[in-house]
Design a protein around this motif. Structure first.
Motif, PDB file in Angstrom:
ATOM      1  N   VAL A 103       0.842  -1.202   0.000  1.00  0.00           N
ATOM      2  CA  VAL A 103       0.000   0.000   0.000  1.00  0.00           C
ATOM      3  C   VAL A 103       0.875   1.249   0.000  1.00  0.00           C
ATOM      4  O   VAL A 103       0.635   2.201  -0.756  1.00  0.00           O
ATOM      5  CB  VAL A 103      -0.959  -0.012   1.206  1.00  0.00           C
ATOM      6  N   SER A 104       1.922   1.254   0.821  1.00  0.00           N
ATOM      7  CA  SER A 104       2.832   2.380   0.873  1.00  0.00           C
ATOM      8  C   SER A 104       3.523   2.588  -0.473  1.00  0.00           C
ATOM      9  O   SER A 104       3.675   3.730  -0.947  1.00  0.00           O
ATOM     10  CB  SER A 104       3.874   2.168   1.972  1.00  0.00           C
ATOM     11  N   PHE A 105       3.944   1.507  -1.100  1.00  0.00           N
ATOM     12  CA  PHE A 105       4.593   1.604  -2.411  1.00  0.00           C
ATOM     13  C   PHE A 105       3.653   2.226  -3.438  1.00  0.00           C
ATOM     14  O   PHE A 105       4.057   3.115  -4.212  1.00  0.00           O
ATOM     15  CB  PHE A 105       5.050   0.228  -2.893  1.00  0.00           C
ATOM     16  N   VAL A 106       2.413   1.757  -3.488  1.00  0.00           N
ATOM     17  CA  VAL A 106       1.459   2.275  -4.473  1.00  0.00           C
ATOM     18  C   VAL A 106       1.239   3.767  -4.267  1.00  0.00           C
ATOM     19  O   VAL A 106       1.201   4.547  -5.229  1.00  0.00           O
ATOM     20  CB  VAL A 106       0.132   1.497  -4.388  1.00  0.00           C
ATOM     21  N   GLU A 107       1.093   4.180  -3.018  1.00  0.00           N
ATOM     22  CA  GLU A 107       0.898   5.602  -2.735  1.00  0.00           C
ATOM     23  C   GLU A 107       2.120   6.411  -3.176  1.00  0.00           C
ATOM     24  O   GLU A 107       1.989   7.486  -3.779  1.00  0.00           O
ATOM     25  CB  GLU A 107       0.621   5.795  -1.253  1.00  0.00           C
ATOM     26  N   ASP A 108       3.315   5.890  -2.890  1.00  0.00           N
ATOM     27  CA  ASP A 108       4.549   6.587  -3.294  1.00  0.00           C
ATOM     28  C   ASP A 108       4.649   6.696  -4.807  1.00  0.00           C
ATOM     29  O   ASP A 108       4.987   7.759  -5.354  1.00  0.00           O
ATOM     30  CB  ASP A 108       5.775   5.856  -2.752  1.00  0.00           C
ATOM     31  N   LEU A 109       4.375   5.594  -5.517  1.00  0.00           N
ATOM     32  CA  LEU A 109       4.471   5.603  -6.976  1.00  0.00           C
ATOM     33  C   LEU A 109       3.442   6.549  -7.582  1.00  0.00           C
ATOM     34  O   LEU A 109       3.721   7.229  -8.575  1.00  0.00           O
ATOM     35  CB  LEU A 109       4.300   4.192  -7.536  1.00  0.00           C
ATOM     36  N   SER A 110       2.262   6.614  -6.983  1.00  0.00           N
ATOM     37  CA  SER A 110       1.224   7.497  -7.525  1.00  0.00           C
ATOM     38  C   SER A 110       1.653   8.956  -7.437  1.00  0.00           C
ATOM     39  O   SER A 110       1.345   9.767  -8.325  1.00  0.00           O
ATOM     40  CB  SER A 110      -0.103   7.277  -6.789  1.00  0.00           C
ATOM     41  N   ARG A 111       2.360   9.313  -6.378  1.00  0.00           N
ATOM     42  CA  ARG A 111       2.844  10.691  -6.257  1.00  0.00           C
ATOM     43  C   ARG A 111       3.874  11.001  -7.340  1.00  0.00           C
ATOM     44  O   ARG A 111       3.911  12.117  -7.879  1.00  0.00           O
ATOM     45  CB  ARG A 111       3.424  10.919  -4.860  1.00  0.00           C
ATOM     46  N   PRO A 200      13.666   0.178  -4.294  1.00  0.00           N
ATOM     47  CA  PRO A 200      14.344  -1.013  -3.747  1.00  0.00           C
ATOM     48  C   PRO A 200      13.387  -2.074  -3.216  1.00  0.00           C
ATOM     49  O   PRO A 200      13.785  -3.225  -3.049  1.00  0.00           O
ATOM     50  CB  PRO A 200      15.215  -0.437  -2.627  1.00  0.00           C
ATOM     51  N   ARG A 201      12.135  -1.725  -2.964  1.00  0.00           N
ATOM     52  CA  ARG A 201      11.169  -2.707  -2.480  1.00  0.00           C
ATOM     53  C   ARG A 201      10.700  -3.655  -3.581  1.00  0.00           C
ATOM     54  O   ARG A 201      10.153  -4.724  -3.293  1.00  0.00           O
ATOM     55  CB  ARG A 201       9.947  -1.988  -1.879  1.00  0.00           C
ATOM     56  N   VAL A 202      10.897  -3.271  -4.823  1.00  0.00           N
ATOM     57  CA  VAL A 202      10.360  -4.023  -5.961  1.00  0.00           C
ATOM     58  C   VAL A 202      11.303  -5.148  -6.369  1.00  0.00           C
ATOM     59  O   VAL A 202      12.512  -4.945  -6.514  1.00  0.00           O
ATOM     60  CB  VAL A 202      10.097  -3.079  -7.146  1.00  0.00           C
ATOM     61  N   HIS A 240       2.329  -5.123 -13.864  1.00  0.00           N
ATOM     62  CA  HIS A 240       2.203  -5.849 -12.599  1.00  0.00           C
ATOM     63  C   HIS A 240       3.496  -5.668 -11.809  1.00  0.00           C
ATOM     64  O   HIS A 240       4.570  -6.034 -12.268  1.00  0.00           O
ATOM     65  CB  HIS A 240       1.953  -7.326 -12.908  1.00  0.00           C
ATOM     66  N   VAL A 241       3.369  -5.094 -10.635  1.00  0.00           N
ATOM     67  CA  VAL A 241       4.517  -4.898  -9.754  1.00  0.00           C
ATOM     68  C   VAL A 241       4.526  -5.984  -8.681  1.00  0.00           C
ATOM     69  O   VAL A 241       3.492  -6.246  -8.050  1.00  0.00           O
ATOM     70  CB  VAL A 241       4.477  -3.519  -9.077  1.00  0.00           C
ATOM     71  N   ARG A 242       5.657  -6.594  -8.472  1.00  0.00           N
ATOM     72  CA  ARG A 242       5.817  -7.611  -7.422  1.00  0.00           C
ATOM     73  C   ARG A 242       6.900  -7.155  -6.461  1.00  0.00           C
ATOM     74  O   ARG A 242       8.051  -6.937  -6.863  1.00  0.00           O
ATOM     75  CB  ARG A 242       6.175  -8.965  -8.032  1.00  0.00           C
TER      76      ARG A 242
END
Length: 309
Positions: A103-111, A200-202, A240-242
């Motif tokens: 969830v945090s990653f998606v929010e960061d990427l959206s910004r 780095p989370r991806v 698709h992000v993993r």
């Protein structure tokens, strides 16, 4: 991926809109005990029916259990239906749940996407069910809360109603069955994919082969991020992000890392096989459909995830 298998399945597979990829064999780890050894009363039931019936996350610490295509997630967080720079799509599916890291990653990427010309953020497709596990329809993966589908349609309107989010569709970026990108492809798509792959989370990103080749042809400077972007069937309406297993997640099984290098030659080989397919193997036997995953097949921790409040 063997050439013969690619050719035999590409026509059908590239038409699929849902992610259905299986995880590659994991690195050498100690296998997790499964529910099958516990005598659980629902052991023989299809797991998708049990997990698909849950409408909320378990009230426990966040933890992924198992592998991307055979597992569950405890303590999932819910991506807000609408945020400053995103909207979750297809809300009727109730698949805007994931490990908090996702969830945090998606929010960061959206910004970061919102900084691109013509984009106000992201339209976010399926994450996971409230407790992960096999889904009633669509995906084979997305089971441990570490997968996210990001639409390739620019998010120009972040005030879509619930009904509009059920009916609006993404856009396809492929041409020639995925060998090339079409006129919908923009430099902004490339920048968003680069931003995602540079996080780095991806662990990896799946998109159709022509898009990977396009990125390979236009990327400048540091190209290390290209390694994470992998060609895969479908994935021309979304990427698709993993994410990798979060630090300290002892029950989570990472996928084997991508091969060394930028992966561009591999992507070009996929494209070559689309454009000039070799003759099919006349001795190839049709694959038998896999039986549904039973609750017994999942990690033992998933019994608690399923039963907890």
């Amino acid at each position: 991926m063997k050439t013969a298998h690619f050719i035999l399945t590409s026509v059908l597979a590239f038409g699929l809109l849902a992610c259905s990829e299986q995880s590659a064999p994991p690195a050498q780890v100690t296998p997790l005990a499964t529910i099958g050894t516990s005598g659980h009363k629902d052991s023989l039931k299809p797991a998708k029916q049990l997990f698909g019936a849950k409408s909320a996350a378990s009230q426990s610490a966040a933890a992924p259990f198992g592998s991307y295509a055979k597992g569950c997630v405890a303590g999932a967080a819910q991506l807000a239906e609408t945020g400053p720079t995103w909207q979750a799509m297809r809300l009727s599916r109730n698949r805007n749940w994931a490990h908090p890291e996702t969830v945090s990653f998606v929010e960061d990427l959206s910004r970061k996407a919102a900084q691109q010309p013509g984009w106000n953020g992201l339209y976010v497709g399926d994450l996971s069910q409230p407790r992960g596990g096999p889904m009633l329809s669509g995906h084979a993966s997305h089971q441990i809360g570490l997968d996210a589908d990001i639409w390739l349609r620019p998010a120009t309107n972040l005030s879509l109603s619930v009904a509009e989010r059920e009916n609006i569709s993404s856009i396809s970026l492929r041409r020639n069955a995925g060998a090339f990108v079409n006129d919908n492809w923009t430099p902004q798509h490339a920048e968003i994919l680069k931003a995602a792959a540079s996080d780095p989370r991806v662990a990896r990103i799946f998109i159709f082969p022509g898009a990977k080749v396009q990125l390979c042809e236009t990327a400048t400077g540091d190209r290390s991020w290209l390694r994470k972007i992998r060609p895969w069937y479908g994935h021309h309406y979304h990427f698709h992000v993993r994410l990798a297993c979060p630090s300290g997640s002892t029950g989570c099984v990472d996928q084997t890392p991508p091969p060394a290098g930028d992966g561009c030659a591999d992507a070009q080989a996929w494209v070559n096989n689309i454009l000039n397919p070799p003759p099919p193997n006349p001795n190839a036997k049709p694959r038998k459909p896999k039986p549904p995953i039973r609750l017994a097949d999942l990690p033992a921790q998933c019994a608690d995830v399923l039963q907890s409040q």
